[in-house]
Enzyme design. Sequence first.
Site, mmCIF file in Angstrom:
data_model
loop_
_atom_site.group_PDB
_atom_site.id
_atom_site.type_symbol
_atom_site.label_atom_id
_atom_site.label_comp_id
_atom_site.label_asym_id
_atom_site.label_seq_id
_atom_site.Cartn_x
_atom_site.Cartn_y
_atom_site.Cartn_z
ATOM 1 C CB ALA A 104 -22.581 29.789 -17.317
ATOM 2 C CB THR A 105 -21.630 32.374 -22.032
ATOM 3 O OG1 THR A 105 -22.643 33.076 -21.311
ATOM 4 C CG2 THR A 105 -21.888 32.497 -23.518
ATOM 5 C CG HIS A 117 -21.194 36.496 -12.610
ATOM 6 N ND1 HIS A 117 -22.374 37.173 -12.726
ATOM 7 C CD2 HIS A 117 -21.077 35.777 -13.758
ATOM 8 C CE1 HIS A 117 -22.935 36.893 -13.897
ATOM 9 N NE2 HIS A 117 -22.168 36.039 -14.536
ATOM 10 C CB THR A 159 -2.131 31.824 -19.197
ATOM 11 O OG1 THR A 159 -1.116 31.713 -20.185
ATOM 12 C CG2 THR A 159 -1.506 31.897 -17.818
ATOM 13 C CB CYS A 194 -28.844 36.655 -18.737
ATOM 14 S SG CYS A 194 -28.557 36.203 -17.038
HETATM 15 C C1 LIG Z 1 -28.908 29.977 -16.011
HETATM 16 C C2 LIG Z 1 -27.804 30.769 -16.630
HETATM 17 N N1 LIG Z 1 -26.991 30.185 -17.517
HETATM 18 C C3 LIG Z 1 -25.987 30.854 -18.091
HETATM 19 C C4 LIG Z 1 -25.737 32.168 -17.803
HETATM 20 C C5 LIG Z 1 -24.579 32.857 -18.463
HETATM 21 O O1 LIG Z 1 -23.584 33.125 -17.536
HETATM 22 P P1 LIG Z 1 -22.316 34.034 -17.917
HETATM 23 O O2 LIG Z 1 -22.860 35.272 -18.513
HETATM 24 O O3 LIG Z 1 -21.612 34.242 -16.652
HETATM 25 O O4 LIG Z 1 -21.505 33.297 -18.897
HETATM 26 C C6 LIG Z 1 -26.590 32.831 -16.885
HETATM 27 C C7 LIG Z 1 -26.473 34.262 -16.528
HETATM 28 O O5 LIG Z 1 -26.140 35.132 -17.191
HETATM 29 C C8 LIG Z 1 -27.632 32.099 -16.275
HETATM 30 O O6 LIG Z 1 -28.443 32.678 -15.396
#
Ligand SMILES: Cc1ncc(COP(=O)(O)O)c(C=O)c1O
Length: 395
Positions: free
Chosen positions: A70-71, A208, A247, A340
């Site tokens: 997501a980041t 994840h 890739t 997080c």
């Molecule tokens: C709502 C939300 N957005 C974004 C993230 C970022 O996800 P990631 O660390 O897998 O990139 C998280 C969790 O870490 C999250 O809970």
Amino acid sequence: MIYLDYHATTPCDPRVVEAMLPWLTERFANPHSDSHAAGRQAGEAMAQAIDSIAATIHAPASSLLVTSGATESINLAMRGVLTHPRNRRNHMVVCSTEHPAVLDVAADLQRSGVDVTHVGVHPQGDGDNPLAGTIDLDVLANAITPDTALVNVMLVNNETGVIQPIAEVARIAHAHDALVHCDITQAIGRIPINVSELGIDLVSASAHKFYGPKGIGFLVAGGGERRVRVRPQIVGGGQQQGLRSGTMNPAAIIAMETAIRLAAAAAEPQSEESTRIAGLRDHFWQILNGSIEGLRLNGPPLSEGVWRVPGNLNLHLREIEGETWMAATPGVAFSSGSACSSVNPSASHVLRAMGLSESQARRSVRFGMGRFTTIQEIETAGDELIAAWKRFQLS
Ligand SMILES: Cc1ncc(COP(=O)(O)O)c(C=O)c1O
């Protein structure tokens, strides 16, 4: 260790691992090598998995880009839209309770000259406010201007489990021709998701959080009524229409497909999984609330039909800090805010935005229950937490 931190991450479902393994060993070919059968086999399996991932959230597969999580998706969505050479707008709206992945990109863009407006949420108030933590739609409507390129509001908050009224957000943003980016990371597997019905233009997610592996996620960019242009942030071999080079990883993509299919079934409103998890969460709250004086819920009430996902419990204690309670209960994994952002010891910005004092936010903790949580775990964790709390009362 009793794991009650399902918002931070989830274990890989064994069915996900099983689906993934052959693509790490005997079927390891590069999915972009279409000069031989092994490469084509990996490429086709990966393409099918991407089609299926898109179908589960009702988004067009042609607009789905696979990322590292997501980041990265959020960076690509926000930077990609605002810095695209054809974008003429320089204003962005973010909800103040977004994940740091959104808030920090907004801050970074702001430093490079983008105008950013933060829109607040409904306060916790004294009682059971069913809207506590949801975005203030009137303020949002006033914040959007003809210069607004993008409105960023998540679907489910990672700390409070609050569900945002995204269809309304999209209606308001689209009335001004602004695009909507929605971080659905915490929503998959918890509530049904239909991207096209919600009217969202860009969607970020991470596997994840829904029983898939870490390091894989996706961004949906466009494919609906509005044209979405994103400027690539990672360039190289030109994979994924040149929008995200590198890739691709068939094993992780196939794992993510299995995970999201299972998650979509689990998220159906009356599914066995969501009913069971909501029941565990309510039972846990009753155990704690029955023995610990002065406990208060953060966010909307737990009753059915409110703006909160099953499996989330966020509360604050009357006297003890969340960190202290956690340290006194080493057998239970939970969080004193957003896991997080646990590298950042400051009080939760989400709870502060809901009007909790700095001290209340510091006395807050988050529990997350999920697919593998059992009633025995809930009851043992409850006993340990209550015993730890009692030790502080005596000391
Ligand atoms: C709502 C939300 N957005 C974004 C993230 C970022 O996800 P990631 O660390 O897998 O990139 C998280 C969790 O870490 C999250 O809970």
